[in-house]
Design a protein around this motif. Structure first.
Motif, PDB file in Angstrom:
ATOM      1  N   VAL A 130     -32.886   0.186-126.711  1.00  0.00           N
ATOM      2  CA  VAL A 130     -31.568   0.807-126.703  1.00  0.00           C
ATOM      3  C   VAL A 130     -30.773   0.372-127.930  1.00  0.00           C
ATOM      4  CG1 VAL A 130     -29.367   1.022-125.462  1.00  0.00           C
ATOM      5  CG2 VAL A 130     -31.529   0.913-124.183  1.00  0.00           C
ATOM      6  N   VAL A 131     -30.133   1.322-128.571  1.00  0.00           N
ATOM      7  CA  VAL A 131     -29.165   1.047-129.635  1.00  0.00           C
ATOM      8  C   VAL A 131     -27.825   1.599-129.179  1.00  0.00           C
ATOM      9  CG1 VAL A 131     -28.496   1.475-132.024  1.00  0.00           C
ATOM     10  CG2 VAL A 131     -30.910   1.119-131.458  1.00  0.00           C
ATOM     11  N   SER A 132     -26.836   0.719-129.005  1.00  0.00           N
ATOM     12  CA  SER A 132     -25.498   1.121-128.552  1.00  0.00           C
ATOM     13  C   SER A 132     -24.508   0.075-129.045  1.00  0.00           C
ATOM     14  CB  SER A 132     -25.451   1.220-127.026  1.00  0.00           C
ATOM     15  OG  SER A 132     -25.581  -0.073-126.449  1.00  0.00           O
ATOM     16  N   VAL A 133     -23.220   0.291-128.791  1.00  0.00           N
ATOM     17  CA  VAL A 133     -22.227  -0.687-129.246  1.00  0.00           C
ATOM     18  C   VAL A 133     -22.370  -2.018-128.517  1.00  0.00           C
ATOM     19  CG1 VAL A 133     -20.549   1.082-129.902  1.00  0.00           C
ATOM     20  CG2 VAL A 133     -20.453   0.090-127.612  1.00  0.00           C
ATOM     21  N   GLU A 134     -23.087  -2.013-127.398  1.00  0.00           N
ATOM     22  CA  GLU A 134     -23.301  -3.262-126.682  1.00  0.00           C
ATOM     23  C   GLU A 134     -24.217  -4.213-127.438  1.00  0.00           C
ATOM     24  OE1 GLU A 134     -21.957  -0.356-123.573  1.00  0.00           O
ATOM     25  OE2 GLU A 134     -23.385  -0.280-125.237  1.00  0.00           O
ATOM     26  N   ASN A 135     -25.013  -3.680-128.378  1.00  0.00           N
ATOM     27  CA  ASN A 135     -25.910  -4.556-129.140  1.00  0.00           C
ATOM     28  C   ASN A 135     -25.923  -4.246-130.642  1.00  0.00           C
ATOM     29  OD1 ASN A 135     -27.493  -2.238-129.397  1.00  0.00           O
ATOM     30  ND2 ASN A 135     -28.964  -2.852-127.841  1.00  0.00           N
ATOM     31  N   THR A 136     -24.944  -3.459-131.092  1.00  0.00           N
ATOM     32  CA  THR A 136     -24.905  -3.025-132.484  1.00  0.00           C
ATOM     33  C   THR A 136     -23.476  -3.169-133.017  1.00  0.00           C
ATOM     34  OG1 THR A 136     -26.646  -1.414-132.016  1.00  0.00           O
ATOM     35  CG2 THR A 136     -25.381  -1.087-134.041  1.00  0.00           C
ATOM     36  N   PRO A 137     -23.278  -3.724-134.229  1.00  0.00           N
ATOM     37  CA  PRO A 137     -21.926  -3.886-134.768  1.00  0.00           C
ATOM     38  C   PRO A 137     -21.216  -2.544-134.959  1.00  0.00           C
ATOM     39  CG  PRO A 137     -23.523  -5.161-136.043  1.00  0.00           C
ATOM     40  CD  PRO A 137     -24.311  -4.262-135.140  1.00  0.00           C
ATOM     41  N   TYR A 138     -19.905  -2.539-134.746  1.00  0.00           N
ATOM     42  CA  TYR A 138     -19.089  -1.352-134.998  1.00  0.00           C
ATOM     43  C   TYR A 138     -17.652  -1.799-135.169  1.00  0.00           C
ATOM     44  CZ  TYR A 138     -17.120  -1.579-130.273  1.00  0.00           C
ATOM     45  OH  TYR A 138     -16.449  -1.983-129.144  1.00  0.00           O
ATOM     46  N   LEU A 139     -16.804  -0.894-135.643  1.00  0.00           N
ATOM     47  CA  LEU A 139     -15.385  -1.197-135.831  1.00  0.00           C
ATOM     48  C   LEU A 139     -14.601  -0.627-134.653  1.00  0.00           C
ATOM     49  CD1 LEU A 139     -15.000  -0.359-139.633  1.00  0.00           C
ATOM     50  CD2 LEU A 139     -15.179  -2.620-138.581  1.00  0.00           C
ATOM     51  N   PRO A 140     -14.006  -1.476-133.805  1.00  0.00           N
ATOM     52  CA  PRO A 140     -13.256  -0.990-132.642  1.00  0.00           C
ATOM     53  C   PRO A 140     -11.853  -0.512-133.022  1.00  0.00           C
ATOM     54  CG  PRO A 140     -13.217  -3.369-132.666  1.00  0.00           C
ATOM     55  CD  PRO A 140     -14.069  -2.953-133.850  1.00  0.00           C
ATOM     56  N   VAL A 141     -11.802   0.446-133.962  1.00  0.00           N
ATOM     57  CA  VAL A 141     -10.546   0.978-134.484  1.00  0.00           C
ATOM     58  C   VAL A 141     -10.547   2.485-134.265  1.00  0.00           C
ATOM     59  CG1 VAL A 141      -9.109   1.274-136.541  1.00  0.00           C
ATOM     60  CG2 VAL A 141     -10.426  -0.842-136.231  1.00  0.00           C
ATOM     61  N   LYS A 142      -9.429   3.016-133.793  1.00  0.00           N
ATOM     62  CA  LYS A 142      -9.342   4.447-133.534  1.00  0.00           C
ATOM     63  C   LYS A 142      -9.728   5.246-134.769  1.00  0.00           C
ATOM     64  CE  LYS A 142      -6.157   8.033-131.880  1.00  0.00           C
ATOM     65  NZ  LYS A 142      -4.763   8.345-131.462  1.00  0.00           N
ATOM     66  N   GLY A 143     -10.639   6.183-134.610  1.00  0.00           N
ATOM     67  CA  GLY A 143     -11.101   7.015-135.714  1.00  0.00           C
ATOM     68  C   GLY A 143     -12.276   6.444-136.476  1.00  0.00           C
ATOM     69  N   LEU A 144     -12.550   5.157-136.293  1.00  0.00           N
ATOM     70  CA  LEU A 144     -13.646   4.516-137.026  1.00  0.00           C
ATOM     71  C   LEU A 144     -14.791   4.073-136.133  1.00  0.00           C
ATOM     72  CD1 LEU A 144     -11.666   2.294-139.567  1.00  0.00           C
ATOM     73  CD2 LEU A 144     -12.703   4.541-139.936  1.00  0.00           C
ATOM     74  N   MET A 145     -14.588   4.102-134.814  1.00  0.00           N
ATOM     75  CA  MET A 145     -15.615   3.612-133.905  1.00  0.00           C
ATOM     76  C   MET A 145     -16.911   4.412-134.052  1.00  0.00           C
ATOM     77  SD  MET A 145     -17.069   4.399-130.674  1.00  0.00           S
ATOM     78  CE  MET A 145     -17.892   3.484-129.398  1.00  0.00           C
ATOM     79  N   ASN A 146     -16.828   5.745-133.949  1.00  0.00           N
ATOM     80  CA  ASN A 146     -18.037   6.568-134.032  1.00  0.00           C
ATOM     81  C   ASN A 146     -18.693   6.514-135.413  1.00  0.00           C
ATOM     82  OD1 ASN A 146     -18.369   7.464-131.397  1.00  0.00           O
ATOM     83  ND2 ASN A 146     -16.995   9.202-131.664  1.00  0.00           N
ATOM     84  N   PRO A 147     -17.920   6.665-136.534  1.00  0.00           N
ATOM     85  CA  PRO A 147     -18.569   6.576-137.848  1.00  0.00           C
ATOM     86  C   PRO A 147     -19.218   5.211-138.103  1.00  0.00           C
ATOM     87  CG  PRO A 147     -16.421   7.610-138.044  1.00  0.00           C
ATOM     88  CD  PRO A 147     -16.510   7.080-136.655  1.00  0.00           C
ATOM     89  N   SER A 148     -18.551   4.129-137.700  1.00  0.00           N
ATOM     90  CA  SER A 148     -19.120   2.805-137.938  1.00  0.00           C
ATOM     91  C   SER A 148     -20.361   2.582-137.082  1.00  0.00           C
ATOM     92  CB  SER A 148     -18.082   1.711-137.675  1.00  0.00           C
ATOM     93  OG  SER A 148     -17.654   1.705-136.320  1.00  0.00           O
ATOM     94  N   ALA A 153     -22.372   4.996-136.079  1.00  0.00           N
ATOM     95  CA  ALA A 153     -23.414   5.851-136.655  1.00  0.00           C
ATOM     96  C   ALA A 153     -24.117   5.144-137.814  1.00  0.00           C
ATOM     97  CB  ALA A 153     -22.815   7.177-137.119  1.00  0.00           C
ATOM     98  N   LEU A 154     -23.347   4.493-138.691  1.00  0.00           N
ATOM     99  CA  LEU A 154     -23.932   3.797-139.848  1.00  0.00           C
ATOM    100  C   LEU A 154     -24.742   2.586-139.419  1.00  0.00           C
ATOM    101  CD1 LEU A 154     -20.955   4.021-142.368  1.00  0.00           C
ATOM    102  CD2 LEU A 154     -23.149   5.232-142.519  1.00  0.00           C
ATOM    103  N   ALA A 155     -24.193   1.793-138.496  1.00  0.00           N
ATOM    104  CA  ALA A 155     -24.897   0.590-138.045  1.00  0.00           C
ATOM    105  C   ALA A 155     -26.169   0.948-137.282  1.00  0.00           C
ATOM    106  CB  ALA A 155     -23.970  -0.264-137.177  1.00  0.00           C
ATOM    107  N   ALA A 156     -26.096   1.989-136.452  1.00  0.00           N
ATOM    108  CA  ALA A 156     -27.285   2.421-135.706  1.00  0.00           C
ATOM    109  C   ALA A 156     -28.348   2.966-136.655  1.00  0.00           C
ATOM    110  CB  ALA A 156     -26.894   3.481-134.678  1.00  0.00           C
ATOM    111  N   LEU A 157     -27.909   3.696-137.689  1.00  0.00           N
ATOM    112  CA  LEU A 157     -28.838   4.204-138.699  1.00  0.00           C
ATOM    113  C   LEU A 157     -29.566   3.048-139.377  1.00  0.00           C
ATOM    114  CD1 LEU A 157     -30.044   6.262-140.678  1.00  0.00           C
ATOM    115  CD2 LEU A 157     -27.892   6.144-141.963  1.00  0.00           C
ATOM    116  N   ALA A 158     -28.809   2.016-139.779  1.00  0.00           N
ATOM    117  CA  ALA A 158     -29.412   0.853-140.437  1.00  0.00           C
ATOM    118  C   ALA A 158     -30.421   0.168-139.516  1.00  0.00           C
ATOM    119  CB  ALA A 158     -28.323  -0.123-140.859  1.00  0.00           C
ATOM    120  N   LYS A 159     -30.074   0.070-138.251  1.00  0.00           N
ATOM    121  CA  LYS A 159     -30.952  -0.586-137.283  1.00  0.00           C
ATOM    122  C   LYS A 159     -32.250   0.207-137.104  1.00  0.00           C
ATOM    123  CE  LYS A 159     -29.986  -3.283-133.153  1.00  0.00           C
ATOM    124  NZ  LYS A 159     -29.004  -3.499-132.061  1.00  0.00           N
ATOM    125  N   ALA A 160     -32.133   1.515-136.973  1.00  0.00           N
ATOM    126  CA  ALA A 160     -33.327   2.353-136.784  1.00  0.00           C
ATOM    127  C   ALA A 160     -34.185   2.365-138.040  1.00  0.00           C
ATOM    128  CB  ALA A 160     -32.904   3.775-136.412  1.00  0.00           C
TER     129      ALA A 160
END
Length: 288
Positions: free
Chosen positions: A36-54, A56-63
């Motif tokens: 599983v790749v999700s925010v529960e185990n992948t870095p992201y920015l918990p900021v409105k408007g940036l959560m999904n883009p951040s 997406a980038l972190a999950a891409l790097a992980k995959a």
């Protein structure tokens, strides 16, 4: 079978999180190997408007890192457009599940430019996938109109997860359970309850929680529980007289399905997949 599941969330009260969390649990129960790749185990920015883009980038790097290390899957299953870049980077068959019309939701929340960027990202995600599913007929038809082959696979709930006993804060109460964000329309519900004098329990958290609490300030008939464990939240829904889903945009609401499965009367707006679940005047009420 070895499966990679990519989703912004797999826990919490949100419908996508509930859907994906249950899917992972059942796949593992049936003997499949699931990463599983999700925010529960992948870095992201918990900021409105940036959560999904951040994410997406972190999950891409992980995959991509997994691919470089030789990791291979039978299926890489992405949930919603922000998960699609990681799906593309993973080695294996690609499945994309859409939990609503992404570009419309983004455009509503963040404006026209964001909506146009969302439409571009949406089309790319659909092009990358070997198979595409949508949880509502309305979303499936929308994407078919763009020339894509989309299979309608609706959300579901497991009756074993639902409580037998309910809980309540008022002798008679209306309840909303879910994310507190603009597209969910909870501000409309709070304003309506103030006008008609009903008791309202709002279960959940999100970016609009502070604004909604301010809107209801001083009204003892409106109670906010904040985020709760799912079992506790479901007990409150079960113990309520009416469940209301006032969404401005919606896919196929898990919370609405749960309320109906528990026999709680429902009122929902006539958007997204809600009319697919609620037959007006028969299984609930639909409002415009």
């Amino acid at each position: 079978m070895k499966v990679l599941v990519i989703s912004p969330r797999t826990s919490g009260l949100g419908g996508v999180a509930q859907h994906v969390g249950k899917l992972v649990k059942l796949l593992r129960r049936d003997g499949h190997e699931v990463d599983v790749v999700s925010v529960e185990n992948t870095p992201y920015l918990p900021v409105k408007g940036l959560m999904n883009p951040s994410f997406a980038l972190a999950a891409l790097a992980k995959a991509a890192a997994g691919r470089l290390l030789g990791r291979r899957y039978d299926v890489a299953h992405a949930h919603n457009v922000p998960s699609a870049p990681a799906m593309r980077a993973a080695r294996g068959g690609r499945v994309l599940t859409l939990h609503g019309v992404f570009s419309e939701q983004v455009g509503y929340l963040h404006g026209g430019l964001a909506g146009r960027l969302g439409a571009w990202a949406e089309r790319k995600a659909l092009e990358w996938a070997d198979a595409v599913t949508a949880v509502s007929r309305s979303a499936a038809e929308r994407y078919r109109s763009l020339g894509f082959d989309v299979l309608h696979v609706p959300n579901a709930v497991d009756p074993a997860d639902l409580p037998e006993e309910g809980a309540r804060f008022f002798e008679r109460q209306v309840v909303y359970c879910g994310r507190l964000s603009r597209e969910k329309g909870v501000d409309l519900l709070v304003d309506a309850v103030k006008r008609v004098g009903a008791n309202l329990v709002v279960v959940g958290g999100g970016p609009l929680e502070r604004e909604l609490r301010e809107l209801a300030r001083g009204d003892p008939r409106i109670r906010f529980t904040g985020p709760l464990p799912r079992a506790e939240a479901l007990k409150i829904v079960k113990g309520s007289d009416v469940f209301v889903l006032p969404s401005r945009h919606e896919g196929l609401s898990t919370a609405l399905l749960e309320a109906m499965a528990m026999g709680v009367p429902v009122v929902a707006t006539r958007v997204g997949g809600n009319p697919e679940l609620v037959e007006h005047g028969e299984t609930g009420l639909l409002v415009d």
